[in-house]
Design an enzyme around this catalytic site. Sequence first.
Site, short mmCIF file in Angstrom:
data_model
loop_
_atom_site.label_atom_id
_atom_site.label_comp_id
_atom_site.label_asym_id
_atom_site.label_seq_id
_atom_site.Cartn_x
_atom_site.Cartn_y
_atom_site.Cartn_z
N ASP A 106 42.84 1.34 77.66
CA ASP A 106 43.35 2.05 76.41
C ASP A 106 44.94 2.31 76.36
O ASP A 106 45.49 3.28 76.57
CB ASP A 106 42.59 3.38 76.51
CG ASP A 106 42.47 4.05 74.91
OD1 ASP A 106 43.33 3.70 74.16
OD2 ASP A 106 41.93 4.96 74.85
N HIS A 153 44.18 3.76 71.43
CA HIS A 153 43.44 4.53 70.14
C HIS A 153 44.62 5.39 69.44
O HIS A 153 44.35 5.95 68.43
CB HIS A 153 42.44 5.43 70.52
CG HIS A 153 42.66 6.52 71.32
ND1 HIS A 153 42.65 6.65 72.71
CD2 HIS A 153 42.92 7.82 70.94
CE1 HIS A 153 42.61 8.06 73.28
NE2 HIS A 153 43.10 8.85 71.97
N SER A 173 46.14 12.47 74.96
CA SER A 173 46.06 10.97 75.19
C SER A 173 47.30 10.41 74.85
O SER A 173 48.32 10.70 74.22
CB SER A 173 45.22 10.75 73.93
OG SER A 173 43.80 10.86 74.23
N1 ARG Z 1 37.63 10.65 73.46
C1 ARG Z 1 38.96 10.18 73.24
C2 ARG Z 1 39.69 11.34 72.45
O1 ARG Z 1 39.08 12.27 72.14
C3 ARG Z 1 38.95 9.01 72.82
C4 ARG Z 1 38.91 8.56 71.28
C5 ARG Z 1 38.89 7.40 70.73
N2 ARG Z 1 37.81 6.32 71.06
C6 ARG Z 1 36.68 6.48 70.41
N3 ARG Z 1 35.92 5.45 70.84
N4 ARG Z 1 36.45 7.04 69.32
O2 ARG Z 1 40.65 10.93 71.74
N1 ASP Z 2 41.12 11.54 73.79
C1 ASP Z 2 41.57 12.84 73.75
C2 ASP Z 2 42.96 12.61 72.91
O1 ASP Z 2 43.07 11.60 71.95
C3 ASP Z 2 42.10 13.37 75.10
C4 ASP Z 2 40.89 14.41 75.49
O2 ASP Z 2 40.34 14.85 74.36
O3 ASP Z 2 40.71 14.53 76.49
O4 ASP Z 2 44.06 13.27 72.74
#
Ligand code: ARG
Ligand code: ASP
Length: 714
Positions: free
Chosen positions: A219, A84, A649
């Site tokens: 990921d 991502h 991330s």
């Molecule tokens: N929750 C994670 C973060 O805050 C992954 C986000 C990317 N994935 C998604 N399905 N939007 O960045």
């Molecule tokens: N998914 C988040 C990021 O892209 C990490 C988190 O918020 O735990 O940095």
Amino acid sequence: MIRNSILIASLFLGTAFSFAQQYGGMWIPTEINEKEMKDLGMKISAKQIFDTNKPSIKDAVVQFNGGCTAEIISAKGLLLTNHHCGYGQIQAHSTVEKDYLSNGFWAKNMNEELPNPGVTVDFIVDIKEVTKEILAGTEGLKEAESKELIKKNSDAYIKSFNTESYQKIIVKPMYYGNKYYAFVVETFKDIRLVGAPPQSIGKFGSDTDNWVWPRHTGDFSMFRIYADKNNKPADYSKDNIPYTPKYFLPVSIIDKKENDFTFVYGFPGRTTEYLPSIAIEKIMTETDPARIEVRDVALKTLDEKMRTDAATRIQYASKYASVANYWKKWIGEVEGLKKSNAVDKKRAYEYQLSSKNPALKTTLSEMTQLYSEQSPFALNNAYYGEVIRNAETLSLANRFLNYMGAVENNKLDEKSLASFKSFLQGFYKDYNGELDAKVTAKLLALYAQKTPNRFLPSDFKESFSNVDKNISTIENWSKNSFITGRNNLGNYNITKDTETIFSDKKMLVEALAKDPFVLLMTQLRDAYVKNTDSQFVSLQLKIDELQKKYMAQLMETDKDRKFFPDANSTLRVTYGKVKGSNPRDAVEYNYQTHVAGIMEKYIPGDYEFDVPKKLINLYNAKDFGIYKDKTGDVPVAFTATNHTTGGNSGSPALDAYGNLVGLNFDRQWEGTMSDINYDPKLCRNIMVDTKYILFIIDKFADSKWLINEMKIVK
Ligand code: ARG
Ligand code: ASP
């Protein structure tokens, strides 16, 4: 052995996390808790983590493109980050014929690696505390004067360095301005895409599984840093060579056990762990719910269309994911704040400390007063911000308003004009004016219903409270407006003839001044600026001043507590243990998932849960090579108690010896309040297991040449 297990038992059971990390912790790498990390199992020294004289782990950890983290895993500058985080680059190289998002991309050799203009990685070369230099002369000054002098001192400090063209000095406040730190940064600009699994691995589970454990997402994506002939940063050139790093991370494929020590090294973006209870209460009961409410409406409206129309689904996939990401996070955050009794616990803590230090009591009551005063403005700020963000046509109109303002004030320079035009080209590619007319209509109705009259333009409530009426009004406007691209401006269409339209500034500004969306946006913005923004901001300045004082008082009063500065996108170390959790009554989460779990979630042809044929075949043939664990299956993801946030991330998760064991990418939903109130019982970070990453590279992508570059620890 025995000694260790007694220690672990007392840390995690009896005394309920009575170690520094009970409040979480994102430590500045030059100030880590070496003793506690060693007590928890670390076998290396603080110097091996951060050293300016010798190669150390920090030389393998970079900020990826300003937002994520990445790490170097070979002597040839091979870089690992999340799928991502590399998504934009993978998407940019994709076409209908070469759909790298759907099919993955794997360079077969270095010549096939793909350049990504604009992408950068930042190394932190040095960190210095510079509080004395930056705060010199500020004592006794009023807030505004002090701010000015701090800016002057920082500029002078930065100027005093002789930096190379690829270096910069960044000065950042810590502890709300009670301390200052300087970072020496080196930026590399030739970053090439090496490999990415298909989305059905890299984004497996998509929005449904986002923020959720148990998780089965691979990921990850891979890049490579290139340098000039002298191994120094340089703009892209085909003559550049793979960067030889000062240090790179060995990759471990040793099985993980519960309670194994881990630490995460990266660039956490923003946390607010030291807010007073009143601020948490406001977030939990007012601003988070407002933001969630707006996104609920936007997401439902998009979803209706995306479900029935495949083209829209593809066009809006990335946007939808980004709106849904924080929507889901805030829902988890509110739940988690309630569940962890954050407000009551903070209140009790404040009460206890106030009895030791009466000055704290005064600060807190002043803050309570200010937060209460700010509350209606903060709520309007939340609604306004979210409505404009999610009603695309309004945010488009807002940008055009900025353009008009710049033209009128003669402040439009070539650079911002070029960047506006290039923004528009990207925007129209993924914009559906008809669909957004619905979103905008519904959000305007919500805004009219939820906002007290005193914050609104006159007659707005009467004109825009009814959804059905809005839909016909806005649809009509949208069809006839040239900024939506659904109507021409003269003979030209803004989506295709951008250059021509912008070449006649006068005509453009005149047309914009008559556009219904620009007119509405002008009214909304004027009302917001006049009725909300100035009060909101001036109260916030007072709150910030008190927050700085409160932070200082906390630190001088709670002498037993070890404090760490809130995250601010600077390099940090957090540590913890591999751990499952018990987030709800009778619910126990294991710390590890396996490929078998992917097969359990598999829905053939589904946009979230499809699985590539080749992975199914590998699984059925149990062709796991050296990557299976003691269960006979390949581990996919695992959780630990590391305190992480957005920006972490792509961060490396390292074991007691500093070997890479996982790639951080998310948190468990029940613990997403960790940004405000870390609770070791509920908060878990989620990492892709290095065994799964190597399994995919080796067995799925047949890219042994990449494995051969790495130093594998077995
Ligand atoms: N929750 C994670 C973060 O805050 C992954 C986000 C990317 N994935 C998604 N399905 N939007 O960045
Ligand atoms: N998914 C988040 C990021 O892209 C990490 C988190 O918020 O735990 O940095």
